[in-house]
Design an enzyme around this catalytic site. Structure first.
Site, PDB file in Angstrom:
ATOM      1  N   LYS A 185      -2.312  11.547   4.724  1.00 20.45           N
ATOM      2  CA  LYS A 185      -1.383  11.247   3.625  1.00 20.45           C
ATOM      3  C   LYS A 185      -1.293  12.396   2.629  1.00 20.45           C
ATOM      4  O   LYS A 185      -0.218  12.714   2.115  1.00 20.45           O
ATOM      5  CB  LYS A 185      -1.806   9.971   2.891  1.00 20.45           C
ATOM      6  CG  LYS A 185      -1.591   8.689   3.686  1.00 20.45           C
ATOM      7  CD  LYS A 185      -1.823   7.490   2.779  1.00 20.45           C
ATOM      8  CE  LYS A 185      -1.352   6.199   3.400  1.00 20.45           C
ATOM      9  NZ  LYS A 185      -2.267   5.608   4.378  1.00 20.45           N
TER      10      LYS A 185
ATOM     11  N   GLU B 159       4.321   7.555   2.987  1.00 20.64           N
ATOM     12  CA  GLU B 159       3.632   8.069   4.170  1.00 20.64           C
ATOM     13  C   GLU B 159       4.573   8.063   5.362  1.00 20.64           C
ATOM     14  O   GLU B 159       5.642   7.457   5.330  1.00 20.64           O
ATOM     15  CB  GLU B 159       2.382   7.233   4.494  1.00 20.64           C
ATOM     16  CG  GLU B 159       2.687   5.813   4.941  1.00 20.64           C
ATOM     17  CD  GLU B 159       1.549   5.173   5.753  1.00 20.64           C
ATOM     18  OE1 GLU B 159       0.686   5.885   6.292  1.00 20.64           O
ATOM     19  OE2 GLU B 159       1.557   3.939   5.856  1.00 20.64           O
TER      20      GLU B 159
ATOM     21  N   ASN C 103       4.451   7.128   9.467  1.00 18.22           N
ATOM     22  CA  ASN C 103       3.681   6.561  10.573  1.00 18.22           C
ATOM     23  C   ASN C 103       4.183   7.192  11.868  1.00 18.22           C
ATOM     24  O   ASN C 103       5.344   7.028  12.235  1.00 18.22           O
ATOM     25  CB  ASN C 103       3.818   5.033  10.614  1.00 18.22           C
ATOM     26  CG  ASN C 103       3.069   4.385   9.465  1.00 18.22           C
ATOM     27  OD1 ASN C 103       2.025   4.872   9.037  1.00 18.22           O
ATOM     28  ND2 ASN C 103       3.608   3.299   8.931  1.00 18.22           N
TER      29      ASN C 103
ATOM     30  N   ARG D 163       4.148   6.798  14.997  1.00 15.11           N
ATOM     31  CA  ARG D 163       3.943   5.909  16.149  1.00 15.11           C
ATOM     32  C   ARG D 163       5.006   4.832  16.147  1.00 15.11           C
ATOM     33  O   ARG D 163       5.840   4.759  15.244  1.00 15.11           O
ATOM     34  CB  ARG D 163       2.566   5.246  16.015  1.00 15.11           C
ATOM     35  CG  ARG D 163       2.446   4.523  14.676  1.00 15.11           C
ATOM     36  CD  ARG D 163       1.239   3.644  14.590  1.00 15.11           C
ATOM     37  NE  ARG D 163       0.938   3.230  13.226  1.00 15.11           N
ATOM     38  CZ  ARG D 163       1.476   2.203  12.591  1.00 15.11           C
ATOM     39  NH1 ARG D 163       2.383   1.454  13.197  1.00 15.11           N
ATOM     40  NH2 ARG D 163       1.141   1.910  11.350  1.00 15.11           N
TER      41      ARG D 163
HETATM   42  P1  ADP Z   1       3.110  -1.241  10.629  1.00 13.15           P
HETATM   43  O1  ADP Z   1       3.464  -0.340   9.494  1.00 13.15           O
HETATM   44  O2  ADP Z   1       3.528  -0.797  11.982  1.00 13.15           O
HETATM   45  O3  ADP Z   1       3.408  -2.625  10.331  1.00 13.15           O
HETATM   46  P2  ADP Z   1       0.373  -1.736  10.071  1.00 13.15           P
HETATM   47  O4  ADP Z   1      -0.061  -0.833   8.970  1.00 13.15           O
HETATM   48  O5  ADP Z   1       0.550  -3.166   9.823  1.00 13.15           O
HETATM   49  O6  ADP Z   1       1.606  -1.051  10.749  1.00 13.15           O
HETATM   50  O7  ADP Z   1      -0.633  -1.525  11.280  1.00 13.15           O
HETATM   51  C1  ADP Z   1      -0.337  -2.002  12.562  1.00 13.15           C
HETATM   52  C2  ADP Z   1      -1.587  -2.366  13.265  1.00 13.15           C
HETATM   53  O8  ADP Z   1      -2.343  -1.203  13.481  1.00 13.15           O
HETATM   54  C3  ADP Z   1      -2.453  -3.314  12.521  1.00 13.15           C
HETATM   55  O9  ADP Z   1      -3.056  -4.114  13.489  1.00 13.15           O
HETATM   56  C4  ADP Z   1      -3.447  -2.432  11.825  1.00 13.15           C
HETATM   57  O10 ADP Z   1      -4.663  -3.097  11.634  1.00 13.15           O
HETATM   58  C5  ADP Z   1      -3.578  -1.313  12.822  1.00 13.15           C
HETATM   59  N1  ADP Z   1      -3.778   0.005  12.228  1.00 13.15           N
HETATM   60  C6  ADP Z   1      -2.973   0.644  11.372  1.00 13.15           C
HETATM   61  N2  ADP Z   1      -3.421   1.854  11.081  1.00 13.15           N
HETATM   62  C7  ADP Z   1      -4.559   2.016  11.790  1.00 13.15           C
HETATM   63  C8  ADP Z   1      -5.499   3.075  11.918  1.00 13.15           C
HETATM   64  N3  ADP Z   1      -5.363   4.228  11.286  1.00 13.15           N
HETATM   65  N4  ADP Z   1      -6.546   2.882  12.746  1.00 13.15           N
HETATM   66  C9  ADP Z   1      -6.687   1.722  13.399  1.00 13.15           C
HETATM   67  N5  ADP Z   1      -5.827   0.689  13.312  1.00 13.15           N
HETATM   68  C10 ADP Z   1      -4.789   0.830  12.515  1.00 13.15           C
HETATM   69  P1  ADP Z   2      -1.082   2.136   4.825  1.00 17.69           P
HETATM   70  O1  ADP Z   2      -1.289   3.421   5.544  1.00 17.69           O
HETATM   71  O2  ADP Z   2      -2.295   1.306   4.734  1.00 17.69           O
HETATM   72  O3  ADP Z   2       0.133   1.411   5.332  1.00 17.69           O
HETATM   73  P2  ADP Z   2       0.523   2.837   2.486  1.00 17.69           P
HETATM   74  O4  ADP Z   2       0.370   4.091   1.711  1.00 17.69           O
HETATM   75  O5  ADP Z   2       1.714   2.728   3.351  1.00 17.69           O
HETATM   76  O6  ADP Z   2      -0.806   2.601   3.318  1.00 17.69           O
HETATM   77  O7  ADP Z   2       0.500   1.635   1.466  1.00 17.69           O
HETATM   78  C1  ADP Z   2       0.457   0.302   1.892  1.00 17.69           C
HETATM   79  C2  ADP Z   2       1.234  -0.580   0.919  1.00 17.69           C
HETATM   80  O8  ADP Z   2       0.679  -0.501  -0.389  1.00 17.69           O
HETATM   81  C3  ADP Z   2       2.686  -0.176   0.748  1.00 17.69           C
HETATM   82  O9  ADP Z   2       3.506  -0.735   1.722  1.00 17.69           O
HETATM   83  C4  ADP Z   2       2.996  -0.694  -0.656  1.00 17.69           C
HETATM   84  O10 ADP Z   2       3.290  -2.062  -0.638  1.00 17.69           O
HETATM   85  C5  ADP Z   2       1.684  -0.491  -1.375  1.00 17.69           C
HETATM   86  N1  ADP Z   2       1.663   0.802  -2.073  1.00 17.69           N
HETATM   87  C6  ADP Z   2       1.336   1.994  -1.543  1.00 17.69           C
HETATM   88  N2  ADP Z   2       1.424   2.974  -2.450  1.00 17.69           N
HETATM   89  C7  ADP Z   2       1.806   2.392  -3.606  1.00 17.69           C
HETATM   90  C8  ADP Z   2       2.048   2.854  -4.937  1.00 17.69           C
HETATM   91  N3  ADP Z   2       1.896   4.134  -5.274  1.00 17.69           N
HETATM   92  N4  ADP Z   2       2.452   1.961  -5.868  1.00 17.69           N
HETATM   93  C9  ADP Z   2       2.595   0.672  -5.560  1.00 17.69           C
HETATM   94  N5  ADP Z   2       2.363   0.160  -4.326  1.00 17.69           N
HETATM   95  C10 ADP Z   2       1.972   1.002  -3.357  1.00 17.69           C
HETATM   96 MG    MG Z   3       2.088   2.150   5.297  1.00 20.68          MG
END
Ligand code: ADP
Ligand code: ADP
Ligand code: MG
Length: 437
Positions: free
Chosen positions: A116, A287, A289, A291
């Protein structure tokens, strides 16, 4: 085209990928952990290889065993699905070294965008707005001063984080040190990397993400957005497309930003650029993703593009035969994630049907819900010409879905469909947390 693909995953996404392969005339190899021997993805594949015991670290994350399974069965490519090894650049590189195609972007690109902090730095270079915040915290740094400058509330975020892990909300200065330690330790455990940074916590925002698809010849398409603001504990619960509040102009701007990100990263395959959108129409990159995304089917519904099949074709070097002008997004699609809230055996299952209603799942009669893996047991997806119709269709489908033997969140999902504010599209990322559930 590949003649045989190994699917390095389990559950609904493994089933989804196997189905795509079957439709493309590609042979499939399933891998599974010991307790997963009798699951649907194993039954549907042409070949199957047990890769270890229940613990994911010894099976679905066991790179050596997965690569051995691919070599032994003669699979030319590996599809990692989502979760598990899907964002592991080291694994992608390892596949390559063994002459196996990793179905996803190049490992160097995954490395760059999966972090990130690195991704934020790249955004700054190319002029895509990010949430105000810091770089990775260094030992001896005056974090209190840094935090005061950013302002409270703020988030401590793990650079390697995913799936809502490694994030802590800090509301007051006295919580700062403890939150930094907690986020870092959680990330160290989950991702073997304890790097964290600070980010301003934005309130009243929506999570709006853009789906991109890029081939090896430099063509990058955007398949519109998904509104994923309906979250619990930073994990998505319900997704819809289009976003109910976005204007065409704003969509164009966000599409252009997403394409710019993909271009700057040298991205290929399917990927998602996540943004937070505020009430004034400002959006901020959070961020990328690198994938397949859990909620990809709603984009497939409104675009008619099969994202998994295109991931496979692109990995094989096939160029995208259409342009952005050929992408026509029509109608409205909603996904509800169905999660298990207990362990148990599914002793009765009824899945709703009807036009453009489908349940992506690996559940069958007598499926056992095991504690080792993700709690998501299926995704209910509907499509209708308008948002109002799609909400009604989802409510009806949820009411018809019957899963006995385990506790689920079906009732909570029905309550959202019946909620007036949801129906009006008036929600942000905190909506579900505050809804009485
Ligand atoms: P999406 O944005 O596709 O909805 P999620 O953040 O909900 O993705 O993650 C999708 C699945 O992958 C979930 O089951 C989560 O627990 C798993 N997951 C996400 N990031 C990672 C990671 N870096 N390592 C392992 N599992 C992950
Ligand atoms: P992950 O890799 O676990 O998906 P993200 O950075 O995408 O992590 O954040 C997950 C969720 O947290 C986002 O979908 C949003 O709802 C919340 N979030 C992330 N960053 C912020 C922020 N700066 N302010 C408010 N909410 C946030
Ligand atoms: Mg996210």
């Amino acid at each position: 085209m590949f003649s045989k693909i190994l699917i390095a995953n389990r559950g609904e996404v493994a089933v989804r990928i196997i189905r795509a392969c079957k439709e493309m005339g590609i042979q499939t190899v399933a891998v599974y952990s010991e307790p997963d021997a009798n699951t649907l993805h194993v039954a549907l594949a042409d070949e199957r290889v047990c890769i270890g015991p229940a613990a994911a670290t010894e099976s679905y994350l066991n790179q050596q065993n997965i690569i051995s399974a691919a070599l032994a069965t003669g699979a030319q490519a590996i599809h990692p699905g989502y979760g598990f090894l899907s964002e592991n650049a080291g694994f992608a590189a390892r596949c390559q070294r063994h002459g196996i195609v990793f179905i996803g972007p190049d490992s160097a690109v995954m490395d760059k965008m999966g972090d990130k902090n690195n991704a934020r730095l790249l955004m700054k270079q190319i002029g895509v707005p990010t949430v105000p915040g810091s770089e990775v915290l260094q030992p001896g740094q005056d974090v209190a001063a840094l935090a005061a400058e950013i302002g409270y509330p703020l988030l401590v975020k793990a650079s390697a984080g995913g799936g809502g892990k490694g994030i802590r909300l800090v509301e007051t200065p006295d919580q700062l040190e403890k939150s930094i330690r907690a986020a870092s330790e959680e990330a160290k455990k989950a991702f073997d990397n304890g790097d964290v940074f600070l980010e301003k916590y934005l309130t009243g925002v929506r999570h709006v993400e853009m789906q991109v698809l890029a081939d090896n010849s430099g063509r990058i398409l955007c398949l519109g957005e998904r509104d994923c603001s309906l979250q619990l504990n930073k994990q998505k619960a319900i997704e819809e497309t289009p976003c109910p509040v976005i204007t065409d102009t704003l969509r164009r701007q966000m599409e252009q930003a997403a394409v710019k990100v993909a271009q700057a990263a040298g991205y290929t395959s399917a990927g998602t650029v996540e943004f937070l959108l505020d009430r004034d129409g400002h959006f901020y990159f959070i961020e990328m993703n690198t994938r397949l995304q859990v909620e990809h089917p709603i984009t497939e519904e409104i675009s008619g593009v099969d994202i998994v099949k295109w991931q496979i074709r692109i990995a094989c070097g096939v160029p995208l035969p259409f342009d952005q002008q050929d992408i026509h997004l029509t109608g409205h699609s909603i996904e509800c994630r169905i999660c298990a809230k207990s362990r148990g055996t599914v002793d009765f299952l009824h899945v709703p049907g009807g036009s453009r209603v489908h349940f992506d799942t690996a559940l069958v009669q007598d499926s056992e819900i095991l504690p080792y893996y993700d709690a998501m047991i299926g995704k209910l997806i509907v499509y209708a010409p308008t948002r109002e119709d799609a909400i009604r269709k989802m409510e009806a489908a949820l009411c018809e879905l019957v899963i006995h033997g385990v506790q689920t969140n079906i009732e909570e999902q029905i309550a959202v469909m019946r909620d007036r504010r949801f129906q009006q599209g008036d929600y942000d990322t905190c909506f579900l947390q505050t809804l009485n559930r």
